[in-house]
Design an enzyme around this catalytic site. Structure first.
Site, PDB file in Angstrom:
ATOM      1  N   ILE A 121       1.063   6.860   0.798  1.00 20.84           N
ATOM      2  CA  ILE A 121       0.424   5.758   1.512  1.00 20.84           C
ATOM      3  C   ILE A 121      -1.057   5.702   1.159  1.00 20.84           C
ATOM      4  O   ILE A 121      -1.728   6.731   1.100  1.00 20.84           O
ATOM      5  CB  ILE A 121       0.554   5.954   3.032  1.00 20.84           C
ATOM      6  N   CYS A 122      -1.520   4.477   0.921  1.00 15.99           N
ATOM      7  CA  CYS A 122      -2.952   4.316   0.690  1.00 15.99           C
ATOM      8  C   CYS A 122      -3.571   3.804   1.973  1.00 15.99           C
ATOM      9  O   CYS A 122      -3.471   2.634   2.307  1.00 15.99           O
ATOM     10  CB  CYS A 122      -3.169   3.321  -0.440  1.00 15.99           C
ATOM     11  N   LEU A 123      -4.156   4.686   2.709  1.00 21.64           N
ATOM     12  CA  LEU A 123      -4.759   4.310   3.985  1.00 21.64           C
ATOM     13  C   LEU A 123      -6.050   5.101   4.141  1.00 21.64           C
ATOM     14  O   LEU A 123      -6.046   6.331   4.003  1.00 21.64           O
ATOM     15  CB  LEU A 123      -3.782   4.617   5.126  1.00 21.64           C
TER      16      LEU A 123
ATOM     17  N   ASN B 260       0.794  -1.221   0.000  1.00 20.12           N
ATOM     18  CA  ASN B 260       0.000   0.000   0.000  1.00 20.12           C
ATOM     19  C   ASN B 260       0.835   1.283   0.000  1.00 20.12           C
ATOM     20  O   ASN B 260       0.330   2.358   0.310  1.00 20.12           O
ATOM     21  CB  ASN B 260      -0.951   0.015   1.200  1.00 20.12           C
TER      22      ASN B 260
END
Lengths: 176, 564
Positions: free
Chosen positions: A113-115, A106
């Site tokens: 960041i993919c959050l 991610n």
């Protein structure tokens, strides 16, 4: 999301956006105050494995440090992050990026960041500490369904190979 | 020795040339001293005085003396110089500095001489050396240094109203005092203690009295004199003149807070150490101090005194409601507003059950009186008035709760081992061992075998008194008067500990930083944390201790966290 609306703006009945400058100024002060409080809290709790501190005199730019969670392939690794707070913080999420290159499903090559909580799931109730803890646990439990790094995502299912590649990657890049 | 006739001639010459000699020095002397000094002066006149340029130059020539612009034949300079040296030497010998009242004439002499000569630097140097050799070494008590310092200030004030000499001469004293640990404490205690020898207390009262003179001074503009040449041009001359003795002492440290804090600790000690407190006297002192240090600084102390005052009333109220019952123990509480008191030393002490019940009853009464407030007892503070009957002996004592608890346990059971005492009192064994010596010294308890103590029966008390005389010697005198407050040093340590978490946070994220950056960052981000400002020197010291304990690494001028 009602929580993500600054009550200042929400309550201002004047549609002509009453002089924004003063609001911004006031806000800036409120934001610094909140950040200062978060710093104090962070220093007081001193959770294991996460830490953050303003980069310089500018309270809106911080450097964070995360240790890879135990019992995961990231154990023993140390990652630096940059945190940038918008003026509308905490009504808008901070911009968090990995500074130390991180091989993770991610996280993309630029460190983005993919959050969810850093994007649409953000609420003003989160703070720096919860963000850092979330990122730390993301390292051990990636979301392989929406990967930013395809290679890592594929490799994740094969943990020994992943570990081997990850360690090489980390050792090569940790000082950059 | 010169012939008598010559002597007389010389003496008249001196008299003629230098009336000061007749005027002041000798007026205060006894006849014997008069003769002694006369002889000294005459000898000196013959052998030394003219041993300078004035004597060596040709007296016959009609040349002006560069000192007084008189003809050499009328020149007084040599005499003046002589008298100066002479008095100066006497000043050292007679410890004149320390006793202005006795030595006023001599100081007046020097004052006159100073105006006419350029011997200021010599005087300063001599006085400085005298002070250094006599006062500034470890053998002198801080209180003595302070007394000497105070009288030096008085004397030199008199000698040189501009305060320049004072400033120069006392500089080493100030520097030295700054390094003594108990300076603040000594100053504060002498400020507040009354009775003989507390000049500072008088000084404090005096300040309150002549606080209104300020306006008058403004009108003295026509009596203005320029500063002497050796004055420090950076310092403000009015500051120098205005500063009185107390502010000079306070300025040794340069911070009022330190003094106020120390006063607070001393006040707390005094309040807690006494059974009957003279609140009125304390309030009077507090008011005097307020005049000097300002209202806001002493607000805490005001609250502390009010606590005591309120406690008195509350105690009366509680005793009024409760008729004394079977226990016969009267309990007077001191209710402290913890926020305003200095932190107490942390000690544990388990009180006997009887006392605990008593305190519980007191708490109940308090709760009934004060609505939804309760009490948090600090068992190791306060005093216990004890009456001990043992054999034919009766002892009336005022002891700490600790010692009282100790002896109360022996009331129930005459023999205890340290381990057992440790169990019931919940106090570390080392402390117990230390404290029990108090009762040993009273001849009530003996150590039968190692770490095993027995109560001495009244009948064989005489026998044991011989054995205990040795114990008596080993007890520290100040055992009972020990301060219950956490020392200033400990407090500061705690405050710096708050900074430490910030420093760790900083260095984890920013790798390595130089000292001034750390200082700057702390100032920016940690200033809201409890604990006042931290100077860069203090920070350096603190970081150095961390380096020594391997919690930090110093690389070049950069501090780093050690690699784990």
């Amino acid at each position: 999301m009602a929580q993500n609306i600054n009550p200042h703006y929400a309550s201002s009945s004047n549609p002509a956006k009453q002089n924004e400058d003063t609001i911004k100024l006031n806000d800036n002060h409120a934001v610094s105050k909140r950040l200062q409080k978060e710093l104090m809290e962070l220093m007081r709790c001193s959770d294991k494995g996460i830490s953050a501190f303003p980069e310089s005199e500018n309270l809106f730019k911080w450097i964070g440090t995360i240790h890879g969670p135990e019992d995961t392939v990231y154990e023993g690794h140390k990652y630096k992050l940059s945190l940038e707070f918008p003026n509308s913080y905490p009504y808008a999420p901070p911009i968090v990026k990995f500074v130390t290159p991180c091989f993770h499903p991610n996280v993309d090559t630029c460190g983005l960041i993919c959050l969810d909580i850093l994007k649409d799931k953000w609420t003003a109730l989160y703070d720096i500490r919860t963000v850092l803890i979330s990122i730390q646990s993301l390292l051990g439990e990636p979301n392989t369904l929406s990967p930013l790094n395809q290679q890592a995502s594929y490799l994740w299912s094969n943990q020994p190979a992943y570990k081997k590649y990850l360690d090489e990657f980390y050792n090569k890049n940790k000082d950059s | 020795m010169a012939k008598k006739g010559e002597l007389e001639a010389c003496w008249s010459k001196i008299n003629y040339a230098f009336p000061i000699l007749n005027g002041t020095i000798f007026t205060e002397c006894t006849n014997e001293e008069f003769e002694d000094i006369q002889e000294i002066v005459i000898n000196l006149v013959f052998f030394n005085v003219f041993d300078n340029e004035y004597e060596n130059s040709d007296m016959g020539e009609d040349v002006m003396c560069s000192g007084c612009w008189n003809d050499y034949s009328d020149c007084n300079c040599a005499y003046i110089v002589k008298v100066f040296h002479d008095t100066n030497r006497k000043l050292m010998e007679l410890q004149l500095l320390e006793r202005l009242a006795d030595s006023q004439p001599a100081v007046d002499d020097i004052k006159l001489c100073l105006d006419k000569t350029d011997l200021r630097p010599t005087l300063c140097k001599n006085l400085q050396t005298a002070l250094e050799t006599r006062l500034l070494h470890p053998g002198v008590n801080t209180s003595e240094i302070l007394t000497a310092y105070v009288s030096t200030i008085r004397t030199l004030r008199h000698l040189d109203p501009s305060g320049v000499i004072l400033e120069t001469v006392t500089k080493p004293v100030r520097n030295y005092l700054r390094n003594r640990e108990d300076t603040v404490r000594s100053v504060v205690s002498s400020l507040t203690e009354d009775g003989v020898g507390s000049e500072l207390a008088e000084e404090l009262a005096k300040f309150a009295a002549d606080g209104e003179d300020d306006l008058e001074k403004e009108d003295l503009w026509d009596e203005w004199n320029p500063d002497p040449v050796d004055a420090d041009p950076k310092a403000n001359s009015s500051d120098r003149k205005a500063s009185d003795i107390i502010s000079m002492l306070v300025n040794v440290y340069g911070s009022k807070e330190l003094f106020v804090n120390e006063y607070r600790t001393l006040l707390a000690d005094r309040i807690l150490g006494q059974i009957v407190i003279n609140t009125e006297k304390e309030i009077r002192y507090l008011e005097l101090l307020k005049l000097r240090f300002g209202e806001s600084q002493l607000h805490f102390c005001e609250v502390m005194l009010k606590d005591i005052y309120d406690s008195k009333r509350l105690n009366a109220l509680i005793h009024q409601d409760n008729t004394p019952d079977d226990s016969q123990i009267v309990c007077n509480g001191k209710i402290l507003s913890a926020q305003f008191w200095p932190p107490f030393k942390d000690e544990s002490l388990e009180l006997p059950d009887v006392i605990k019940q008593l305190l519980e009853r007191y708490t109940k009464c308090f709760e009934a009186l004060k609505g939804n407030r309760t009490l948090n007892w600090i068992p190791h503070l306060g005093n216990v008035v004890l009456e001990i009957e043992i054999g034919q002996k009766t002892l009336d004592l005022v002891v700490s709760p600790f010692n009282a608890t100790l002896i109360m346990h022996f009331q129930d059971k005459p023999e205890w081992s340290l381990e057992e005492l440790h169990q019931v009192m919940k106090v570390p064994i080392t402390i117990l061992r230390r404290k029990i010596t108090y009762w040993q010294s009273m001849g009530l308890i003996t150590e039968k075998s190692a770490d095993y103590y027995v109560l001495v029966d009244g009948n064989d008390a005489n026998k044991s008194s011989v054995a205990t005389s040795q114990v008596q010697e080993m007890i520290c005198e100040d055992e009972e008067s020990e301060s219950v407050m956490a020392s200033a040093h400990d407090q500061r340590e705690g405050e710096l500990q708050v900074f430490w978490s910030y420093i760790v946070g900083m260095l984890t994220n920013l790798d390595s930083l130089p000292l001034d950056r750390i200082h700057q960052m702390l100032k920016m981000f940690a200033s809201q944390a409890p604990g006042t400002e931290c100077s860069i020197q203090e920070l350096r010291q603190f970081l150095d201790t961390k380096v020594r304990t391997h919690q930090l690494v110093l690389q070049g001028s950069m501090y780093k966290l050690p690699k784990t």
